[in-house]
Design a protein around this motif. Structure first.
Motif, PDB file in Angstrom:
ATOM      1  N   ASN A 179       0.841  -1.197   0.000  1.00 28.86           N
ATOM      2  CA  ASN A 179       0.000   0.000   0.000  1.00 28.86           C
ATOM      3  C   ASN A 179       0.874   1.246   0.000  1.00 28.86           C
ATOM      4  O   ASN A 179       0.734   2.122   0.861  1.00 28.86           O
ATOM      5  CB  ASN A 179      -0.936   0.001   1.210  1.00 28.86           C
ATOM      6  N   PRO A 180       1.792   1.336  -0.969  1.00 29.10           N
ATOM      7  CA  PRO A 180       2.756   2.437  -0.964  1.00 29.10           C
ATOM      8  C   PRO A 180       2.095   3.792  -1.186  1.00 29.10           C
ATOM      9  O   PRO A 180       0.994   3.891  -1.707  1.00 29.10           O
ATOM     10  CB  PRO A 180       3.686   2.080  -2.129  1.00 29.10           C
TER      11      PRO A 180
ATOM     12  N   THR B  17       1.148   2.581   4.948  1.00 28.82           N
ATOM     13  CA  THR B  17       2.069   1.796   4.142  1.00 28.82           C
ATOM     14  C   THR B  17       2.789   0.850   5.099  1.00 28.82           C
ATOM     15  O   THR B  17       3.199   1.258   6.189  1.00 28.82           O
ATOM     16  CB  THR B  17       3.099   2.692   3.435  1.00 28.82           C
TER      17      THR B  17
END
Length: 299
Positions: free
Chosen positions: A47-48, A99
């Motif tokens: 989930n950058p 993230t």
């Protein structure tokens, strides 16, 4: 013979990387970074692009960043009937806007082996923790992001030992909170298994002679240096836990802290399964401390 058996049991069991964020519908990047002693560590940045980060260190030789699997384990070493996918709770972190950097400790998963080639019970792996934090704090997208550290078993030992060294975690302003899950080392594990003391000492001598470490050394000696709010989680029914040690670890912490005793089944793996099935306490703790509406705290 027994010395070699127990030394190998503590240091040489390796788990494969058996899962992928793609299986959970999660965007991710494959990343790698190098430790101070030249070991390449590999992981996922999941989930950058978010403005707050969780760094996860997995438990020891029976797991990888993906969690626990029976794949490759003989029947006698299978501690749980199914996989325990850590991506299940990482998916929840993504839903909360984090993230996550999940990486394999050296000699585990897809990370490289070090010169020794087998586990050091956190006594070398602390460098992996420092490298993971350094990767995030030097990354152009995350250098100012608040960080929560999820430290599981040997990951907890490694995190604790990453204090009081050059560039130790106590000097990293971005870290805002820790979660410590079921702290233990191999010496305590053997003691709780009722392995006779002379056999444990023999295994240590064998391991040290071949270049390894004394795996009975307790990371608690560095716990007083942890300087960010810390939650400790332990299944009170875990037959391998040294409950007095867990309590002492918690008592040694000189920060805002919370002790969570869970009441799960009577195996150590129950605690890890509970983490990924019910991460609400962890999410609540990070939600309280790892926030973007306040300045990064000073160490």
């Amino acid at each position: 013979m027994f010395s070699r058996f127990f030394a190998n049991l503590a240091t040489k069991t390796r788990a494969p990387l058996f899962d992928s964020p793609a299986n959970w519908g999660l965007a991710y990047e494959d990343v790698e970074f190098e430790t101070a002693d030249g070991v390449t560590i590999r992981g996922w940045l999941i989930n950058p692009g978010q403005d707050k980060v969780i760094i996860q260190s997995h438990f020891g030789l029976f797991s990888s960043r993906a969690g626990y699997t029976n794949e490759g384990k003989p029947i006698g070493m299978r501690a749980w009937p199914t996989d325990i996918p850590f991506l299940k709770h990482i998916q929840k972190f993504a839903e909360e806007g984090y993230t996550t950097l999940a990486y394999d400790l050296r000699n585990c998963g897809a990370s490289d082996k070090d010169k020794l080639g087998f586990s050091s019970d956190g006594q070398a792996e602390y460098q992996d923790v420092l490298a993971a934090v350094g990767f995030i704090t030097s990354h152009p997208d995350y250098k100012n992001a608040p960080i929560g550290m999820l430290n599981i078993c040997m990951g907890s030992s490694s995190m604790t030992l990453a204090h009081g060294v050059e560039g130790g975690l106590e000097h990293v302003d971005n870290i805002e909170a820790h979660v410590v899950v079921q702290p233990l080392n191999s010496g305590m594990w053997f003691e709780q298994m009722k392995v006779p003391g002379f056999m444990i000492r023999g295994a240590v001598r064998y391991n040290v002679k071949r270049g390894g470490v004394d795996f009975t050394k307790k990371p608690i000696v560095k716990a007083h240096l942890i300087n960010k709010p810390t939650m400790v989680i332990q299944n009170k029914n875990d037959p391998f836990a040294d409950i007095d040690y867990v309590q002492s670890y918690y008592d040694t912490l000189n920060v805002e802290k919370e002790m969570v005793w869970t009441d799960k089944g009577k195996t150590r793996i129950d605690g890890y399964a509970d983490l990924t099935e019910r991460p609400e306490k962890v999410i609540e703790w990070f939600g309280k401390h790892v926030r973007t509406d306040q300045p990064v705290s000073a160490a």
